[in-house]
Write a protein that holds these residues in place. Structure first.
Motif, mmCIF file in Angstrom:
data_model
loop_
_atom_site.group_PDB
_atom_site.id
_atom_site.type_symbol
_atom_site.label_atom_id
_atom_site.label_comp_id
_atom_site.label_asym_id
_atom_site.label_seq_id
_atom_site.Cartn_x
_atom_site.Cartn_y
_atom_site.Cartn_z
ATOM 1 N N TRP A 17 0.814 -1.223 0.000
ATOM 2 C CA TRP A 17 0.000 0.000 0.000
ATOM 3 C C TRP A 17 0.846 1.271 0.000
ATOM 4 N N ARG A 18 2.185 1.111 -0.082
ATOM 5 C CA ARG A 18 3.018 2.301 -0.301
ATOM 6 C C ARG A 18 2.872 2.708 -1.760
ATOM 7 N N ARG A 19 2.609 3.949 -1.975
ATOM 8 C CA ARG A 19 2.523 4.441 -3.358
ATOM 9 C C ARG A 19 3.364 5.694 -3.485
ATOM 10 N N VAL A 21 2.896 9.134 -4.112
ATOM 11 C CA VAL A 21 1.660 9.928 -4.000
ATOM 12 C C VAL A 21 1.872 11.321 -4.594
ATOM 13 N N ARG A 22 0.914 11.734 -5.424
ATOM 14 C CA ARG A 22 1.002 13.087 -6.016
ATOM 15 C C ARG A 22 -0.257 13.901 -5.790
ATOM 16 N N HIS A 23 -1.256 13.291 -5.121
ATOM 17 C CA HIS A 23 -2.490 14.010 -4.771
ATOM 18 C C HIS A 23 -2.589 14.025 -3.248
ATOM 19 N N LEU A 93 -0.223 13.630 -17.244
ATOM 20 C CA LEU A 93 0.196 12.959 -16.004
ATOM 21 C C LEU A 93 0.436 13.997 -14.924
ATOM 22 N N LYS A 94 0.104 13.641 -13.683
ATOM 23 C CA LYS A 94 0.473 14.529 -12.572
ATOM 24 C C LYS A 94 1.741 13.947 -11.971
ATOM 25 N N LEU A 95 2.831 14.680 -12.075
ATOM 26 C CA LEU A 95 4.131 14.120 -11.715
ATOM 27 C C LEU A 95 4.724 14.737 -10.453
ATOM 28 N N LEU A 139 12.222 5.937 4.840
ATOM 29 C CA LEU A 139 11.296 7.037 5.153
ATOM 30 C C LEU A 139 9.933 6.808 4.488
ATOM 31 N N TRP A 140 9.969 6.350 3.251
ATOM 32 C CA TRP A 140 8.740 6.118 2.476
ATOM 33 C C TRP A 140 7.847 5.100 3.198
ATOM 34 N N LEU A 141 8.482 3.992 3.646
ATOM 35 C CA LEU A 141 7.715 2.936 4.321
ATOM 36 C C LEU A 141 7.246 3.415 5.698
ATOM 37 N N GLY A 151 5.763 11.449 -2.192
ATOM 38 C CA GLY A 151 5.977 11.460 -3.635
ATOM 39 C C GLY A 151 7.378 11.946 -3.949
ATOM 40 N N TRP A 152 8.042 11.224 -4.842
ATOM 41 C CA TRP A 152 9.419 11.564 -5.234
ATOM 42 C C TRP A 152 9.348 12.486 -6.433
ATOM 43 N N VAL A 153 9.979 13.632 -6.343
ATOM 44 C CA VAL A 153 10.029 14.570 -7.475
ATOM 45 C C VAL A 153 11.471 14.612 -7.962
ATOM 46 N N SER A 154 11.674 14.115 -9.172
ATOM 47 C CA SER A 154 13.040 14.109 -9.715
ATOM 48 C C SER A 154 13.140 14.916 -11.008
ATOM 49 N N ILE A 155 12.007 15.456 -11.461
ATOM 50 C CA ILE A 155 12.031 16.233 -12.702
ATOM 51 C C ILE A 155 12.409 17.656 -12.329
ATOM 52 N N LEU A 156 13.690 17.826 -12.090
ATOM 53 C CA LEU A 156 14.226 19.077 -11.543
ATOM 54 C C LEU A 156 15.612 19.305 -12.124
ATOM 55 N N THR A 188 -2.128 0.134 -6.396
ATOM 56 C CA THR A 188 -1.611 0.049 -7.767
ATOM 57 C C THR A 188 -0.968 1.386 -8.136
ATOM 58 N N PRO A 189 0.242 1.357 -8.730
ATOM 59 C CA PRO A 189 0.900 2.618 -9.092
ATOM 60 C C PRO A 189 0.047 3.490 -10.026
ATOM 61 N N LEU A 190 0.162 4.778 -9.822
ATOM 62 C CA LEU A 190 -0.616 5.726 -10.631
ATOM 63 C C LEU A 190 -0.241 5.635 -12.114
ATOM 64 N N LEU A 191 1.041 5.395 -12.410
ATOM 65 C CA LEU A 191 1.438 5.285 -13.831
ATOM 66 C C LEU A 191 0.804 4.061 -14.484
ATOM 67 N N HIS A 192 0.551 3.035 -13.680
ATOM 68 C CA HIS A 192 -0.175 1.857 -14.176
ATOM 69 C C HIS A 192 -1.637 2.250 -14.406
HETATM 70 C C1 LIG Z 1 14.297 7.469 -8.189
HETATM 71 C C2 LIG Z 1 12.827 7.768 -8.403
HETATM 72 C C3 LIG Z 1 12.467 8.969 -8.997
HETATM 73 C C4 LIG Z 1 11.116 9.257 -9.216
HETATM 74 N N1 LIG Z 1 10.740 10.468 -9.750
HETATM 75 C C5 LIG Z 1 9.421 10.746 -9.921
HETATM 76 C C6 LIG Z 1 8.967 12.011 -10.413
HETATM 77 O O1 LIG Z 1 9.744 12.924 -10.690
HETATM 78 N N2 LIG Z 1 7.657 12.214 -10.575
HETATM 79 C C7 LIG Z 1 6.752 11.233 -10.299
HETATM 80 O O2 LIG Z 1 5.541 11.459 -10.470
HETATM 81 N N3 LIG Z 1 7.133 10.041 -9.794
HETATM 82 C C8 LIG Z 1 8.437 9.795 -9.605
HETATM 83 N N4 LIG Z 1 8.818 8.584 -9.078
HETATM 84 C C9 LIG Z 1 7.780 7.614 -8.707
HETATM 85 C C10 LIG Z 1 7.614 6.514 -9.721
HETATM 86 O O3 LIG Z 1 6.915 6.973 -10.838
HETATM 87 C C11 LIG Z 1 6.864 5.374 -9.034
HETATM 88 O O4 LIG Z 1 7.645 4.883 -7.980
HETATM 89 C C12 LIG Z 1 6.509 4.243 -9.981
HETATM 90 O O5 LIG Z 1 5.618 4.692 -10.959
HETATM 91 C C13 LIG Z 1 5.855 3.069 -9.237
HETATM 92 O O6 LIG Z 1 4.766 3.552 -8.480
HETATM 93 P P1 LIG Z 1 4.692 3.323 -6.912
HETATM 94 O O7 LIG Z 1 5.847 4.054 -6.282
HETATM 95 O O8 LIG Z 1 3.363 3.887 -6.511
HETATM 96 O O9 LIG Z 1 4.816 1.853 -6.674
HETATM 97 C C14 LIG Z 1 10.137 8.299 -8.847
HETATM 98 C C15 LIG Z 1 10.524 7.104 -8.231
HETATM 99 C C16 LIG Z 1 11.855 6.844 -7.998
HETATM 100 C C17 LIG Z 1 12.233 5.550 -7.304
#
Ligand SMILES: Cc1cc2nc3c(=O)[nH]c(=O)nc-3n(C[C@H](O)[C@H](O)[C@H](O)COP(=O)(O)O)c2cc1C
Length: 207
Positions: A17-19, A21-23, A93-95, A139-141, A151-156, A188-192
């Motif tokens: 149930w870890r996701r 999260v962007r909302h 997509l909401k990223l 930390l996530w868990l 939520g991980w933001v790497s688009i930077l 389920t992952p949001l990208l899925h």
């Molecule tokens: C290293 C890393 C960078 C990520 N960067 C982004 C990001 O910039 N934006 C985003 O929406 N999700 C980001 N994610 C999340 C992934 O999209 C997500 O982990 C993956 O789709 C699987 O979904 P889940 O984490 O809910 O299982 C990142 C995840 C990791 C591990």
């Protein structure tokens, strides 16, 4: 300590149930909870036991606004990699949940810490950043166990982020994180869900 099936079941629930999260709901997070999350990171493994992660809890509205601008520029640039329908799909997509998340954490790796005395990082210096990632996953868990989403933001642009926070030259950005109550739960992952990418099986074979 001998762990039981109940522990395994609980761990599996947290993992499932870890996701990302962007909302987020904008409800604040108690300081005591944040302190437990900080303490959880100290339980993470690290090369040479160096604990090279450096965490900035970003409360300044100006700095948050600068990070949002950095993300929006990087995301617009990233969208150009796609064309036509795929670009429209990407743009839908909401990223990042940067505008709603009550807590923002900028997490850096110190690239030459005294701690650890160099152990384990001579041939693979990237082990320091990997250690930070291990702490981030911890930390996530731990956040999920507190019923919080991250939520991980790497688009930077990492250099831009380093400038915003005026960090020492030997701090390298590992990731920027939104933390708060998730607007909804999902296993389920949001990208899925958004038909961008399903989970792939782990390749694992005997050799
Ligand atoms: C290293 C890393 C960078 C990520 N960067 C982004 C990001 O910039 N934006 C985003 O929406 N999700 C980001 N994610 C999340 C992934 O999209 C997500 O982990 C993956 O789709 C699987 O979904 P889940 O984490 O809910 O299982 C990142 C995840 C990791 C591990």
């Amino acid at each position: 300590m001998k762990l039981t099936q109940a522990h395994r079941d609980a761990l599996l629930d947290i993992l499932r149930w870890r996701r990302d999260v962007r909302h987020f709901l904008s409800d604040p997070i108690d300081e005591a909870v944040l302190e437990r999350l900080r303490a959880a990171m100290e339980l993470a493994p690290s090369v040479g036991n160096a604990s090279p992660w450096r965490v900035l809890n970003v409360v300044s509205p100006d700095k948050r606004a600068a990070v949002i601008a950095n993300f929006e520029a990087a995301n617009a640039e990233a969208a150009k990699l796609y064309e036509g329908e795929k670009r429209a799909e990407y743009n839908a997509l909401k990223l990042a949940g940067l505008r709603d998340a009550p807590v923002h954490l900028a997490i850096f790796t110190e690239t030459d810490p005294d701690e650890g005395h160099g152990l384990g990082r001579q041939t693979m210096p990237e082990m320091l950043a990997y250690s930070t990632v291990a702490a981030i996953h911890t930390l996530w868990l731990a956040a999920r166990a507190e019923n919080l989403g991250m939520g991980w933001v790497s688009i930077l642009d990492p250099e831009g982020i380093a400038t915003i926070f005026d960090v020492p030259a030997n701090w390298s950005l590992t990731g920027y994180f939104c933390l708060g109550k998730a607007a909804s739960d999902d296993d389920t992952p949001l990208l899925h869900r958004n038909d961008w990418q399903e989970n792939s099986p782990t390749e694992w074979r005997e050799v």
